[in-house]
Design a protein around this motif. Sequence first.
Motif, PDB file in Angstrom:
ATOM      1  N   GLU A  25       0.705  -1.231   0.088  1.00 51.75           N
ATOM      2  CA  GLU A  25       0.031   0.080  -0.089  1.00 51.75           C
ATOM      3  C   GLU A  25       0.700   1.215   0.035  1.00 51.75           C
ATOM      4  O   GLU A  25       1.992   1.161   0.083  1.00 51.75           O
ATOM      5  CB  GLU A  25      -0.743  -0.162   1.172  1.00 51.75           C
ATOM      6  CG  GLU A  25      -1.892  -1.058   1.342  1.00 51.75           C
ATOM      7  CD  GLU A  25      -3.123  -0.701  -0.092  1.00 51.75           C
ATOM      8  OE1 GLU A  25      -3.277   0.399  -0.348  1.00 51.75           O
ATOM      9  OE2 GLU A  25      -3.810  -1.518  -0.278  1.00 51.75           O
ATOM     10  N   SER A  26       0.113   2.396  -0.099  1.00 53.54           N
ATOM     11  CA  SER A  26       0.927   3.755  -0.370  1.00 53.54           C
ATOM     12  C   SER A  26       0.640   4.388   1.254  1.00 53.54           C
ATOM     13  O   SER A  26      -0.053   3.995   2.187  1.00 53.54           O
ATOM     14  CB  SER A  26       0.123   4.496  -1.478  1.00 53.54           C
ATOM     15  OG  SER A  26       0.660   4.064  -2.536  1.00 53.54           O
ATOM     16  N   ILE A  27       1.297   5.628   1.263  1.00 51.77           N
ATOM     17  CA  ILE A  27       1.348   6.352   2.548  1.00 51.77           C
ATOM     18  C   ILE A  27       1.429   7.827   2.591  1.00 51.77           C
ATOM     19  O   ILE A  27       1.999   8.074   1.340  1.00 51.77           O
ATOM     20  CB  ILE A  27       2.469   5.803   3.639  1.00 51.77           C
ATOM     21  CG1 ILE A  27       2.521   6.382   4.774  1.00 51.77           C
ATOM     22  CG2 ILE A  27       3.821   6.112   2.795  1.00 51.77           C
ATOM     23  CD1 ILE A  27       3.295   5.762   5.936  1.00 51.77           C
ATOM     24  N   GLN A  28       0.864   8.385   3.041  1.00 47.91           N
ATOM     25  CA  GLN A  28       0.820   9.749   3.101  1.00 47.91           C
ATOM     26  C   GLN A  28       1.830  10.229   4.464  1.00 47.91           C
ATOM     27  O   GLN A  28       1.493   9.871   5.468  1.00 47.91           O
ATOM     28  CB  GLN A  28      -0.531  10.400   3.457  1.00 47.91           C
ATOM     29  CG  GLN A  28      -0.473  12.018   3.121  1.00 47.91           C
ATOM     30  CD  GLN A  28      -1.835  12.415   3.546  1.00 47.91           C
ATOM     31  OE1 GLN A  28      -2.800  12.084   4.484  1.00 47.91           O
ATOM     32  NE2 GLN A  28      -2.460  13.290   2.828  1.00 47.91           N
ATOM     33  N   PHE A  68       6.641   0.614   2.070  1.00 49.53           N
ATOM     34  CA  PHE A  68       5.382   1.028   1.336  1.00 49.53           C
ATOM     35  C   PHE A  68       5.803   1.131  -0.072  1.00 49.53           C
ATOM     36  O   PHE A  68       6.874   1.164  -0.541  1.00 49.53           O
ATOM     37  CB  PHE A  68       4.906   2.362   2.094  1.00 49.53           C
ATOM     38  CG  PHE A  68       4.454   2.304   3.472  1.00 49.53           C
ATOM     39  CD1 PHE A  68       3.206   1.486   3.737  1.00 49.53           C
ATOM     40  CD2 PHE A  68       5.215   2.756   4.455  1.00 49.53           C
ATOM     41  CE1 PHE A  68       2.854   1.479   5.007  1.00 49.53           C
ATOM     42  CE2 PHE A  68       4.980   2.655   5.669  1.00 49.53           C
ATOM     43  CZ  PHE A  68       3.740   2.022   6.053  1.00 49.53           C
ATOM     44  N   GLN A  70       4.608   3.338  -2.150  1.00 52.82           N
ATOM     45  CA  GLN A  70       4.667   4.720  -2.809  1.00 52.82           C
ATOM     46  C   GLN A  70       4.307   5.649  -1.450  1.00 52.82           C
ATOM     47  O   GLN A  70       3.616   5.311  -0.525  1.00 52.82           O
ATOM     48  CB  GLN A  70       3.571   5.364  -3.923  1.00 52.82           C
ATOM     49  CG  GLN A  70       3.975   6.373  -4.288  1.00 52.82           C
ATOM     50  CD  GLN A  70       2.960   6.247  -5.853  1.00 52.82           C
ATOM     51  OE1 GLN A  70       2.075   5.549  -6.111  1.00 52.82           O
ATOM     52  NE2 GLN A  70       3.392   7.558  -6.650  1.00 52.82           N
ATOM     53  N   ALA A  71       5.042   6.847  -1.602  1.00 51.86           N
ATOM     54  CA  ALA A  71       4.707   7.870  -0.462  1.00 51.86           C
ATOM     55  C   ALA A  71       4.321   9.199  -1.202  1.00 51.86           C
ATOM     56  O   ALA A  71       4.801   9.554  -2.169  1.00 51.86           O
ATOM     57  CB  ALA A  71       5.956   8.049   0.287  1.00 51.86           C
ATOM     58  N   TYR A  72       3.591   9.835  -0.502  1.00 50.22           N
ATOM     59  CA  TYR A  72       2.892  11.037  -0.993  1.00 50.22           C
ATOM     60  C   TYR A  72       3.073  12.094   0.128  1.00 50.22           C
ATOM     61  O   TYR A  72       3.087  11.693   1.426  1.00 50.22           O
ATOM     62  CB  TYR A  72       1.371  11.112  -1.103  1.00 50.22           C
ATOM     63  CG  TYR A  72       0.902  10.112  -2.177  1.00 50.22           C
ATOM     64  CD1 TYR A  72       1.032  10.368  -3.540  1.00 50.22           C
ATOM     65  CD2 TYR A  72       0.519   8.911  -2.092  1.00 50.22           C
ATOM     66  CE1 TYR A  72       0.527   9.474  -4.423  1.00 50.22           C
ATOM     67  CE2 TYR A  72       0.204   7.991  -2.935  1.00 50.22           C
ATOM     68  CZ  TYR A  72       0.246   8.208  -4.383  1.00 50.22           C
ATOM     69  OH  TYR A  72      -0.085   7.504  -5.181  1.00 50.22           O
ATOM     70  N   ASN A  78      -4.028  12.019  -3.393  1.00 51.11           N
ATOM     71  CA  ASN A  78      -3.700  10.513  -3.265  1.00 51.11           C
ATOM     72  C   ASN A  78      -4.710   9.826  -2.567  1.00 51.11           C
ATOM     73  O   ASN A  78      -5.624  10.184  -2.003  1.00 51.11           O
ATOM     74  CB  ASN A  78      -2.409  10.472  -2.722  1.00 51.11           C
ATOM     75  CG  ASN A  78      -2.665  10.736  -1.139  1.00 51.11           C
ATOM     76  OD1 ASN A  78      -3.144  10.034  -0.281  1.00 51.11           O
ATOM     77  ND2 ASN A  78      -1.988  12.173  -0.815  1.00 51.11           N
ATOM     78  N   ALA A  80      -3.618   7.037  -0.448  1.00 46.45           N
ATOM     79  CA  ALA A  80      -2.809   6.366   0.403  1.00 46.45           C
ATOM     80  C   ALA A  80      -3.661   5.634   1.395  1.00 46.45           C
ATOM     81  O   ALA A  80      -4.706   6.456   2.045  1.00 46.45           O
ATOM     82  CB  ALA A  80      -1.993   7.083   0.975  1.00 46.45           C
ATOM     83  N   LYS A  81      -3.349   4.461   1.662  1.00 43.75           N
ATOM     84  CA  LYS A  81      -4.003   3.683   2.862  1.00 43.75           C
ATOM     85  C   LYS A  81      -3.832   4.285   4.040  1.00 43.75           C
ATOM     86  O   LYS A  81      -4.553   4.147   5.119  1.00 43.75           O
ATOM     87  CB  LYS A  81      -3.780   2.365   2.682  1.00 43.75           C
ATOM     88  CG  LYS A  81      -4.778   1.372   3.853  1.00 43.75           C
ATOM     89  CD  LYS A  81      -4.241  -0.073   3.485  1.00 43.75           C
ATOM     90  CE  LYS A  81      -4.914  -1.080   4.628  1.00 43.75           C
ATOM     91  NZ  LYS A  81      -6.263  -0.845   5.094  1.00 43.75           N
ATOM     92  N   LYS A  83      -1.477   6.869   6.943  1.00 44.27           N
ATOM     93  CA  LYS A  83      -0.948   8.218   7.032  1.00 44.27           C
ATOM     94  C   LYS A  83       0.202   8.006   8.233  1.00 44.27           C
ATOM     95  O   LYS A  83      -0.231   7.502   9.147  1.00 44.27           O
ATOM     96  CB  LYS A  83      -1.973   9.278   7.586  1.00 44.27           C
ATOM     97  CG  LYS A  83      -1.614  10.604   7.995  1.00 44.27           C
ATOM     98  CD  LYS A  83      -2.837  11.444   8.328  1.00 44.27           C
ATOM     99  CE  LYS A  83      -2.257  12.794   8.640  1.00 44.27           C
ATOM    100  NZ  LYS A  83      -3.386  13.397   9.429  1.00 44.27           N
TER     101      LYS A  83
END
Length: 162
Positions: A25-28, A68, A70-72, A78, A80-81, A83
Amino acid sequence: MLAACSSSSELTINKAISTPVDHEESIQLVINTKLPEDADEDDRADAMQVATRLRGELYSRLVFEGVFKQAYHVGQDNDAKYKLDVSINETDEVSQGARIFLGVFAGKNELALNVVLTDRSTNEVLTDFIVTGKSASHPLSSEDGMDDAIREAVDQIVLTLR
């Protein structure tokens, strides 16, 4: 004497990871500076410089090391799942002048971070911990800069989220 020659970190877990993190998953990523209200302009400037360097190190390491996908950053559109809130609670940077004149007695570069990982869909806090990063205090060490303290703190964050 050997402790003065290398950088280090400490970890205090307030809430252990309750649900396994999905590394696909992605992260903010959110970096905050939380300094006392009476902090002077120099302290605020130092904290902003540390925040910039910390942000760059965290972005690259969280993705590069497969924590992760991807990181935003905040403000990017985004889905992102997760934070990751990283609050800089304290920074203490030793100047090169102090390092030259006082040597080991000038002390270490240090930073203290509060890290909270949240599932954005449920607002559940998955983990909450405090990390401190410290550089070496010996002026001839290759690990005596603030970047070394940041690297130590990021190492602990990455290891904890794996």
